[in-house]
Motif scaffolding. Sequence first.
Motif, PDB file in Angstrom:
ATOM      1  N   ALA A   1       3.359  16.440  -4.149  1.00 59.51           N
ATOM      2  CA  ALA A   1       2.987  17.735  -3.934  1.00 59.51           C
ATOM      3  C   ALA A   1       1.280  17.965  -3.809  1.00 59.51           C
ATOM      4  CB  ALA A   1       3.663  18.749  -4.834  1.00 59.51           C
ATOM      5  N   LEU A   2       0.677  16.981  -3.668  1.00 56.08           N
ATOM      6  CA  LEU A   2      -0.835  16.950  -3.383  1.00 56.08           C
ATOM      7  C   LEU A   2      -1.228  16.599  -2.070  1.00 56.08           C
ATOM      8  CD1 LEU A   2      -1.348  14.416  -6.603  1.00 56.08           C
ATOM      9  CD2 LEU A   2      -1.415  16.798  -6.504  1.00 56.08           C
ATOM     10  N   CYS A   3      -2.417  16.353  -1.796  1.00 58.41           N
ATOM     11  CA  CYS A   3      -2.994  16.223  -0.455  1.00 58.41           C
ATOM     12  C   CYS A   3      -3.768  14.985  -0.632  1.00 58.41           C
ATOM     13  CB  CYS A   3      -3.735  17.512  -0.087  1.00 58.41           C
ATOM     14  SG  CYS A   3      -5.188  17.988  -0.813  1.00 58.41           S
ATOM     15  N   PRO A   4      -4.298  14.558   0.584  1.00 60.31           N
ATOM     16  CA  PRO A   4      -4.990  13.144   0.757  1.00 60.31           C
ATOM     17  C   PRO A   4      -6.346  13.394  -0.054  1.00 60.31           C
ATOM     18  CG  PRO A   4      -4.126  13.630   2.776  1.00 60.31           C
ATOM     19  CD  PRO A   4      -3.831  14.757   2.064  1.00 60.31           C
ATOM     20  N   GLU A   5      -6.989  12.447  -0.552  1.00 57.95           N
ATOM     21  CA  GLU A   5      -8.512  12.534  -1.094  1.00 57.95           C
ATOM     22  C   GLU A   5      -9.075  11.541  -0.657  1.00 57.95           C
ATOM     23  OE1 GLU A   5      -7.955   9.547  -2.405  1.00 57.95           O
ATOM     24  OE2 GLU A   5      -7.310   9.429  -4.318  1.00 57.95           O
ATOM     25  N   ALA A   6     -10.330  11.277  -1.222  1.00 57.14           N
ATOM     26  CA  ALA A   6     -11.315  10.361  -0.940  1.00 57.14           C
ATOM     27  C   ALA A   6     -11.815  10.405   0.462  1.00 57.14           C
ATOM     28  CB  ALA A   6     -10.931   9.090  -1.261  1.00 57.14           C
ATOM     29  N   GLY A   7     -11.797  11.728   1.258  1.00 57.00           N
ATOM     30  CA  GLY A   7     -11.987  11.696   2.650  1.00 57.00           C
ATOM     31  C   GLY A   7     -10.885  11.163   3.587  1.00 57.00           C
ATOM     32  N   SER A   8      -9.813  10.726   2.805  1.00 57.70           N
ATOM     33  CA  SER A   8      -9.023   9.849   3.829  1.00 57.70           C
ATOM     34  C   SER A   8      -8.313  10.827   4.921  1.00 57.70           C
ATOM     35  CB  SER A   8      -7.640   9.230   2.979  1.00 57.70           C
ATOM     36  OG  SER A   8      -7.093  10.227   2.150  1.00 57.70           O
ATOM     37  N   SER A   9      -8.388  12.071   4.872  1.00 56.10           N
ATOM     38  CA  SER A   9      -7.816  12.877   5.805  1.00 56.10           C
ATOM     39  C   SER A   9      -8.716  12.961   7.144  1.00 56.10           C
ATOM     40  CB  SER A   9      -7.573  14.480   5.304  1.00 56.10           C
ATOM     41  OG  SER A   9      -9.028  14.846   4.979  1.00 56.10           O
ATOM     42  N   LEU A  10      -9.733  12.496   7.078  1.00 55.46           N
ATOM     43  CA  LEU A  10     -10.920  12.348   7.971  1.00 55.46           C
ATOM     44  C   LEU A  10     -10.838  10.759   8.413  1.00 55.46           C
ATOM     45  CD1 LEU A  10     -13.296  13.121   9.658  1.00 55.46           C
ATOM     46  CD2 LEU A  10     -14.634  12.591   8.059  1.00 55.46           C
ATOM     47  N   LEU A  11     -10.926   9.983   7.357  1.00 52.39           N
ATOM     48  CA  LEU A  11     -11.131   8.339   7.836  1.00 52.39           C
ATOM     49  C   LEU A  11     -10.294   7.751   8.144  1.00 52.39           C
ATOM     50  CD1 LEU A  11     -13.711   7.745   4.747  1.00 52.39           C
ATOM     51  CD2 LEU A  11     -14.357   8.304   7.086  1.00 52.39           C
ATOM     52  N   LEU A  12      -8.969   8.073   7.717  1.00 56.60           N
ATOM     53  CA  LEU A  12      -7.858   7.404   8.081  1.00 56.60           C
ATOM     54  C   LEU A  12      -7.268   7.552   9.404  1.00 56.60           C
ATOM     55  CD1 LEU A  12      -5.575   5.044   7.301  1.00 56.60           C
ATOM     56  CD2 LEU A  12      -4.213   7.048   6.642  1.00 56.60           C
ATOM     57  N   PRO A  13      -7.280   8.957  10.107  1.00 54.70           N
ATOM     58  CA  PRO A  13      -6.913   9.106  11.541  1.00 54.70           C
ATOM     59  C   PRO A  13      -8.015   8.373  12.285  1.00 54.70           C
ATOM     60  CG  PRO A  13      -6.859  11.140  10.278  1.00 54.70           C
ATOM     61  CD  PRO A  13      -7.214  10.051   9.371  1.00 54.70           C
ATOM     62  N   ARG A  14      -9.561   8.405  12.000  1.00 59.68           N
ATOM     63  CA  ARG A  14     -10.358   7.952  12.589  1.00 59.68           C
ATOM     64  C   ARG A  14     -10.129   6.398  12.836  1.00 59.68           C
ATOM     65  NH1 ARG A  14     -16.374   8.999  10.186  1.00 59.68           N
ATOM     66  NH2 ARG A  14     -15.633  11.161  10.920  1.00 59.68           N
ATOM     67  N   VAL A  15      -9.982   5.671  11.921  1.00 60.55           N
ATOM     68  CA  VAL A  15      -9.625   4.311  12.131  1.00 60.55           C
ATOM     69  C   VAL A  15      -8.188   3.882  12.611  1.00 60.55           C
ATOM     70  CG1 VAL A  15     -11.268   3.768  10.283  1.00 60.55           C
ATOM     71  CG2 VAL A  15      -8.864   3.791   9.718  1.00 60.55           C
TER      72      VAL A  15
ATOM     73  N   PHE B   1       0.693  -1.265   0.038  1.00 59.41           N
ATOM     74  CA  PHE B   1       0.087   0.163  -0.091  1.00 59.41           C
ATOM     75  C   PHE B   1       0.790   1.085  -0.086  1.00 59.41           C
ATOM     76  CE2 PHE B   1      -1.946  -3.531   1.940  1.00 59.41           C
ATOM     77  CZ  PHE B   1      -3.352  -3.410   1.738  1.00 59.41           C
ATOM     78  N   GLN B   2       0.027   2.276  -0.399  1.00 59.89           N
ATOM     79  CA  GLN B   2       1.135   3.595  -0.393  1.00 59.89           C
ATOM     80  C   GLN B   2       0.113   4.744  -0.530  1.00 59.89           C
ATOM     81  OE1 GLN B   2       4.317   4.140  -3.305  1.00 59.89           O
ATOM     82  NE2 GLN B   2       5.058   5.893  -1.830  1.00 59.89           N
ATOM     83  N   LEU B   3       0.296   5.657   0.253  1.00 56.81           N
ATOM     84  CA  LEU B   3      -0.536   7.031   0.235  1.00 56.81           C
ATOM     85  C   LEU B   3       0.466   8.208  -0.296  1.00 56.81           C
ATOM     86  CD1 LEU B   3      -2.426   6.322   3.321  1.00 56.81           C
ATOM     87  CD2 LEU B   3      -3.269   6.391   0.992  1.00 56.81           C
ATOM     88  N   PRO B   4       1.179   8.342  -1.520  1.00 60.49           N
ATOM     89  CA  PRO B   4       2.183   9.214  -1.828  1.00 60.49           C
ATOM     90  C   PRO B   4       1.594  10.440  -2.056  1.00 60.49           C
ATOM     91  CG  PRO B   4       1.329   8.077  -3.843  1.00 60.49           C
ATOM     92  CD  PRO B   4       0.459   7.576  -2.397  1.00 60.49           C
ATOM     93  N   PHE B   5       0.699  11.055  -1.571  1.00 57.61           N
ATOM     94  CA  PHE B   5       0.002  12.340  -2.079  1.00 57.61           C
ATOM     95  C   PHE B   5       1.056  13.618  -1.814  1.00 57.61           C
ATOM     96  CE2 PHE B   5      -3.624   9.389  -0.785  1.00 57.61           C
ATOM     97  CZ  PHE B   5      -4.254   9.701  -2.173  1.00 57.61           C
ATOM     98  N   VAL B   6       1.358  13.643  -0.413  1.00 61.65           N
ATOM     99  CA  VAL B   6       2.609  14.760  -0.356  1.00 61.65           C
ATOM    100  C   VAL B   6       3.763  14.518  -0.864  1.00 61.65           C
ATOM    101  CG1 VAL B   6       3.978  15.686   1.523  1.00 61.65           C
ATOM    102  CG2 VAL B   6       1.714  15.078   2.157  1.00 61.65           C
ATOM    103  N   ASN B   7       4.220  13.352  -1.257  1.00 59.41           N
ATOM    104  CA  ASN B   7       5.397  13.327  -2.165  1.00 59.41           C
ATOM    105  C   ASN B   7       5.241  13.756  -3.584  1.00 59.41           C
ATOM    106  OD1 ASN B   7       6.219  11.972   0.213  1.00 59.41           O
ATOM    107  ND2 ASN B   7       6.217   9.750  -0.654  1.00 59.41           N
TER     108      ASN B   7
ATOM    109  N   LEU C   1       1.650   7.539   7.532  1.00 55.08           N
ATOM    110  CA  LEU C   1       1.086   7.008   6.239  1.00 55.08           C
ATOM    111  C   LEU C   1       0.934   8.105   5.318  1.00 55.08           C
ATOM    112  CD1 LEU C   1      -0.822   4.001   7.333  1.00 55.08           C
ATOM    113  CD2 LEU C   1       1.249   4.018   7.055  1.00 55.08           C
ATOM    114  N   LEU C   2       0.372   9.212   6.026  1.00 55.16           N
ATOM    115  CA  LEU C   2      -0.038  10.131   4.882  1.00 55.16           C
ATOM    116  C   LEU C   2       1.006  11.182   4.872  1.00 55.16           C
ATOM    117  CD1 LEU C   2      -3.703  10.838   6.059  1.00 55.16           C
ATOM    118  CD2 LEU C   2      -2.814  10.278   3.609  1.00 55.16           C
ATOM    119  N   LEU C   3       1.942  11.663   5.799  1.00 52.65           N
ATOM    120  CA  LEU C   3       2.913  12.747   5.702  1.00 52.65           C
ATOM    121  C   LEU C   3       4.171  12.199   4.999  1.00 52.65           C
ATOM    122  CD1 LEU C   3       2.430  14.596   9.011  1.00 52.65           C
ATOM    123  CD2 LEU C   3       1.342  15.181   6.878  1.00 52.65           C
TER     124      LEU C   3
END
Length: 260
Positions: A133-147, A125-131, A156-158
């Motif tokens: 120069a983007l930001c998280p999508e699909a609600g992941s900035s809310l949902l991933l910290p929640r779970v 798995f990989q969440l390469p958004f910051v790498n 994982l995100l930063l």
Amino acid sequence: MSHPNILVSDSDGIVSIEISRRDKKNAITGDMYRAMSAALSRAREQPHVRAVLLRGQDDLFTAGNDLTDFLQRKANDPSAAIPFLHLLSAFEKPLVAAVAGNAVGIGTTLLLHCDLVYAADNSKFQLPFVNLALCPEAGSSLLLPRVAGHQRAAELLLLGEPFDAAMACAAGFVNRVVPAAALMETAMAAARKLAARPAQSLAVTKALMKRPPERSAREAMDEEVVFFSDLVAAPAAKEIFAAFLEKRPPDPTKIHGHKT
């Protein structure tokens, strides 16, 4: 809407949506998102469909968005991924995902909207958004910290580094890690179990679980009892109770309201 890289099958109350573009590592284009949206919309409207399985192959899920397709889209053009994600997030029926090999970007974030997620032991798995120069999508900035909790989600995100199925399981968005050879049968077996459950009860339970988490336990109980009272008097529950007391299998036509 049919598409050569989105393979849709419908059998025994289960719709399977397979991403199949192996020459491009299953990277998803706008047309592929539209085809998946169409498949989800049909599955939502068809009463005989009781669960949906999202999958790739037993060695590949998806490399994420097709970058060429992504870059060719004009800045003010709406992304076809948005309607797909909205459908996924609001989908009333159970969603099962089978993940193997690479699950990059949206290949990981879409899993946060699924109910049961099974990962092969070869998953990456990989969440390469910051790498990028983007930001998280699909609600992941809310949902991933929640779970996963803030610190694990931040890692994982930063940092945006690849992580394995064991980490995904520890982060809370993968239910179980299985050998790659057993992945599809494991996920399909779970989908079959869901398809055999009372559809209305599943839909109500999923809807209650997706209510805002800020509500109090008392509010949750008050909301649950309204649905519980309706369901306990409905034909499906009555048939299951009767079958239990009579020591016989329940009649599926009385549970689902039609012949399978």
